[in-house]
Design a protein around this motif. Sequence first.
Motif, mmCIF file in Angstrom:
data_model
loop_
_atom_site.group_PDB
_atom_site.id
_atom_site.type_symbol
_atom_site.label_atom_id
_atom_site.label_comp_id
_atom_site.label_asym_id
_atom_site.label_seq_id
_atom_site.Cartn_x
_atom_site.Cartn_y
_atom_site.Cartn_z
ATOM 1 N N UNK A 33 -30.590 -9.873 21.801
ATOM 2 C CA UNK A 33 -31.068 -11.184 22.226
ATOM 3 C C UNK A 33 -30.011 -12.256 21.979
ATOM 4 N N UNK A 34 -29.198 -12.055 20.927
ATOM 5 C CA UNK A 34 -28.142 -13.017 20.595
ATOM 6 C C UNK A 34 -26.893 -12.844 21.448
ATOM 7 N N UNK A 35 -26.814 -11.756 22.217
ATOM 8 C CA UNK A 35 -25.649 -11.523 23.046
ATOM 9 C C UNK A 35 -25.281 -10.055 23.084
ATOM 10 N N UNK A 36 -24.176 -9.764 23.748
ATOM 11 C CA UNK A 36 -23.697 -8.394 23.884
ATOM 12 C C UNK A 36 -22.778 -8.062 22.717
ATOM 13 N N UNK A 37 -23.093 -6.978 22.005
ATOM 14 C CA UNK A 37 -22.327 -6.575 20.829
ATOM 15 C C UNK A 37 -21.453 -5.377 21.169
ATOM 16 N N UNK A 38 -20.167 -5.470 20.826
ATOM 17 C CA UNK A 38 -19.212 -4.370 20.958
ATOM 18 C C UNK A 38 -18.699 -4.053 19.566
ATOM 19 N N UNK A 39 -18.889 -2.804 19.117
ATOM 20 C CA UNK A 39 -18.505 -2.425 17.763
ATOM 21 C C UNK A 39 -17.736 -1.120 17.779
ATOM 22 N N UNK A 40 -16.938 -0.925 16.739
ATOM 23 C CA UNK A 40 -16.223 0.338 16.558
ATOM 24 C C UNK A 40 -15.896 0.509 15.087
ATOM 25 N N UNK A 41 -15.584 1.743 14.705
ATOM 26 C CA UNK A 41 -15.213 2.073 13.329
ATOM 27 C C UNK A 41 -14.165 3.177 13.408
ATOM 28 N N UNK A 42 -13.210 3.164 12.500
ATOM 29 C CA UNK A 42 -12.158 4.183 12.567
ATOM 30 C C UNK A 42 -12.639 5.504 11.977
ATOM 31 N N UNK A 43 -11.841 6.536 12.142
ATOM 32 C CA UNK A 43 -12.253 7.887 11.755
ATOM 33 C C UNK A 43 -12.418 8.038 10.252
ATOM 34 N N UNK A 44 -11.667 7.300 9.456
ATOM 35 C CA UNK A 44 -11.772 7.394 8.002
ATOM 36 C C UNK A 44 -12.801 6.443 7.419
ATOM 37 N N UNK A 45 -13.498 5.685 8.284
ATOM 38 C CA UNK A 45 -14.537 4.734 7.858
ATOM 39 C C UNK A 45 -13.977 3.662 6.923
ATOM 40 N N UNK A 46 -12.710 3.340 7.062
ATOM 41 C CA UNK A 46 -12.102 2.289 6.249
ATOM 42 C C UNK A 46 -11.854 1.015 7.045
ATOM 43 N N UNK A 47 -12.220 1.019 8.315
ATOM 44 C CA UNK A 47 -12.055 -0.160 9.157
ATOM 45 C C UNK A 47 -13.194 -0.280 10.145
ATOM 46 N N UNK A 48 -13.737 -1.493 10.270
ATOM 47 C CA UNK A 48 -14.877 -1.754 11.152
ATOM 48 C C UNK A 48 -14.592 -3.046 11.904
ATOM 49 N N UNK A 49 -14.945 -3.070 13.186
ATOM 50 C CA UNK A 49 -14.704 -4.262 14.002
ATOM 51 C C UNK A 49 -15.892 -4.513 14.904
ATOM 52 N N UNK A 50 -16.194 -5.794 15.127
ATOM 53 C CA UNK A 50 -17.342 -6.163 15.938
ATOM 54 C C UNK A 50 -17.061 -7.471 16.664
ATOM 55 N N UNK A 51 -17.380 -7.504 17.960
ATOM 56 C CA UNK A 51 -17.379 -8.732 18.753
ATOM 57 C C UNK A 51 -18.794 -8.955 19.269
ATOM 58 N N UNK A 52 -19.252 -10.195 19.182
ATOM 59 C CA UNK A 52 -20.556 -10.561 19.716
ATOM 60 C C UNK A 52 -20.355 -11.690 20.720
ATOM 61 N N UNK A 53 -20.686 -11.409 21.982
ATOM 62 C CA UNK A 53 -20.539 -12.388 23.052
ATOM 63 C C UNK A 53 -21.903 -13.026 23.317
ATOM 64 N N UNK A 54 -21.973 -14.334 23.152
ATOM 65 C CA UNK A 54 -23.231 -15.060 23.312
ATOM 66 C C UNK A 54 -23.685 -15.018 24.774
ATOM 67 N N UNK A 55 -24.988 -15.194 25.035
ATOM 68 C CA UNK A 55 -25.464 -15.194 26.437
ATOM 69 C C UNK A 55 -24.767 -16.237 27.301
#
Length: 392
Positions: A33-55
């Motif tokens: 509802x807050x927007x489109x979320x794009x997320x990813x995490x690396x193979x070792x689970x030591x890095x996480x990234x997220x972008x949230x695009x508002x409507x």
Amino acid sequence: MKCLVTGGNVKVLGKAVHSLSRIGDELYLEPLEDGLSLRTVNSSRSGYACFLFAPLFFQQYQVATSGQDPLRCKILMKSFLSVFRSLAMLEKTVDKCCISLNGRSSRLVVQLHCKYGVRKTHNLSFQDCESLQAVFDPALCPHVLRAPARVLGEAVLPFPPALAEVTLGIGHGRRVILRSYQEEEADSTVKAMVTEMSIGEEDFQQLQAQEGVAITFCLKELRGLLSFAESANLSLSIHFDAPGRPAIFAIEDSLLNGHFVLATLSEPYPHSQDLRSPELCRPAPQLQAHSTPLLDDFANDDIDSYMIAMETTVGCEGSRALPSLSLPPGLHPPCSPGPHSEEEEDEDEPSTVPGTPPPKKFRSLFFGSILAPAHSPQGPRPVLAEDSEGEG
């Protein structure tokens, strides 16, 4: 789900995908509802990234049609990146981009409307998945730096592309120091080149950190966020705690926000006595007050429903039991050797050669899926496992 991106926002979306591709090999797409979320995490689970695009970022944004539940999907990063491979082409030839999710055919359809009536349609297969979440709170980090992304981008330019880690610290005169991190080898007589950049306090919009603090993190994963923030003329905020605690890199705008959470080395800063005493052991893992209910939720899930970052090595034997202790927020007890600590270390690590520097150690990050509670052992029990990169 259906959304329509027009004008220059198509290139902004493409730049975000390029930044995420530096972190992980899979992309988690979730319409909210807050927007489109794009997320990813690396193979070792030591890095996480997220972008949230508002409507408001989209000309048209529809989460789900009436009577349908919102879809969540996971696709290969390479597949989605191929749609936005050439940023120059997006800017010159693409007028708008339409993204839609078809749950019946398990297809993510990306259609590029180009000049002269040309339409390019990409049908990407996806898998249904749970929501990928990382447990972090920038407000609980005692140290905060904020500066225009251009300033930080120019500061990391002299570092070679192959450099793995960089150390960020506060030096004399409250100057921010960026120094290339090099592992010290006991049997090595070759001195590697060390690059150091110094930035004055006046170049920062906010500098809330005491002299002597320092963290070491992966530079490659940060370059992607810096490139995105610099192209969008945004400021970058860095929230961090003691070495070994995750560092949070954040950008925020009225139409979007992004968060990169990177693990930091739990070793002290090795090059300068002004930053952190090398005699201190890494801070023991602790359960902060805000994260306790979240960890409880993860413990109630089935073990396959959440992911946990791996810890390559553990600095002190006592730190394995400390997560179950209740510590006040912000307290980081040092690993003080007890009367039997030397004997225990000798028994646990018989192969350690005296004088050999310790290997790299990363503090665990927790990533969980949002699921309904299921049957499982009661009580929070953090899990630690060896990372595949640490074997051998």
